[in-house]
Design a protein around this motif. Structure first.
Motif, mmCIF file in Angstrom:
data_model
loop_
_atom_site.group_PDB
_atom_site.id
_atom_site.type_symbol
_atom_site.label_atom_id
_atom_site.label_comp_id
_atom_site.label_asym_id
_atom_site.label_seq_id
_atom_site.Cartn_x
_atom_site.Cartn_y
_atom_site.Cartn_z
ATOM 1 N N SER A 114 0.717 -1.218 -0.087
ATOM 2 C CA SER A 114 0.060 -0.144 -0.164
ATOM 3 C C SER A 114 1.101 1.393 -0.102
ATOM 4 C CB SER A 114 -0.996 -0.022 1.016
ATOM 5 O OG SER A 114 -0.125 0.139 2.421
ATOM 6 N N THR A 129 2.053 1.683 -3.657
ATOM 7 C CA THR A 129 1.034 2.504 -4.433
ATOM 8 C C THR A 129 1.002 4.049 -4.490
ATOM 9 O OG1 THR A 129 -0.909 1.458 -3.219
ATOM 10 C CG2 THR A 129 0.005 0.243 -5.111
ATOM 11 N N ALA A 143 -6.285 0.993 -8.112
ATOM 12 C CA ALA A 143 -5.961 0.683 -6.827
ATOM 13 C C ALA A 143 -7.026 -0.214 -6.434
ATOM 14 C CB ALA A 143 -6.030 1.792 -5.849
ATOM 15 N N ALA A 144 -8.341 -0.184 -6.875
ATOM 16 C CA ALA A 144 -9.361 -0.940 -6.697
ATOM 17 C C ALA A 144 -9.269 -2.315 -7.513
ATOM 18 C CB ALA A 144 -10.992 -0.296 -7.225
ATOM 19 N N SER A 154 -6.269 -3.704 -8.084
ATOM 20 C CA SER A 154 -5.294 -4.447 -7.249
ATOM 21 C C SER A 154 -5.795 -4.900 -6.133
ATOM 22 C CB SER A 154 -4.121 -3.412 -7.315
ATOM 23 O OG SER A 154 -4.421 -2.415 -6.290
ATOM 24 N N THR A 155 -6.634 -4.312 -5.412
ATOM 25 C CA THR A 155 -7.209 -4.745 -4.046
ATOM 26 C C THR A 155 -7.936 -5.758 -4.200
ATOM 27 O OG1 THR A 155 -7.172 -2.396 -3.077
ATOM 28 C CG2 THR A 155 -8.485 -4.274 -2.008
ATOM 29 N N ASP A 156 -9.184 -5.911 -5.347
ATOM 30 C CA ASP A 156 -9.835 -6.817 -5.499
ATOM 31 C C ASP A 156 -9.145 -8.073 -6.113
ATOM 32 O OD1 ASP A 156 -11.848 -5.361 -5.001
ATOM 33 O OD2 ASP A 156 -12.542 -4.776 -6.817
ATOM 34 N N ALA A 173 -7.467 -10.240 -3.505
ATOM 35 C CA ALA A 173 -8.218 -11.160 -2.633
ATOM 36 C C ALA A 173 -8.817 -12.212 -3.467
ATOM 37 C CB ALA A 173 -9.707 -10.411 -2.358
#
Length: 93
Positions: free
Chosen positions: A5, A8, A83-84, A86-88, A91
């Motif tokens: 984090s 990024t 960012a969305a 890479s976060t999804d 997971a």
């Protein structure tokens, strides 16, 4: 204490950000370089070059600032989308 984090969120030089910087710096360079426009010729509708050149830069500065703002908005939307994803994506794996 560095994790993904932090990486990024770091400031990254991209072509869009370089274009934004050029748009915002160009009016300053043009106005601070007085020797380039410290003359009376050519005259435009009876106004010496010294005056109409500066007034032209008022309009150009407005256009360049609007362009920089639009580019900044696009850059921010792109960063949020990346960012969305890479976060999804992290997971799901």
């Amino acid at each position: 204490m560095s994790d993904a984090s932090d990486v990024t969120k770091a400031a990254v030089v991209t072509p869009i950000r370089v274009a934004i910087a050029v748009c915002l710096i160009a009016p300053f360079v043009a106005m601070l370089w007085v020797g380039s426009y410290a003359k009376t010729d050519p005259v435009f509708i009876g106004i010496p070059f010294f005056y109409w050149y500066q007034m032209l830069w008022v309009l150009l500065s407005t256009a360049l600032t609007m362009t920089a703002y639009q580019l900044w908005q696009r850059d921010q939307r792109t960063r949020k989308a990346e960012a969305a994803t890479s976060t999804d994506g992290g997971a799901q794996q």
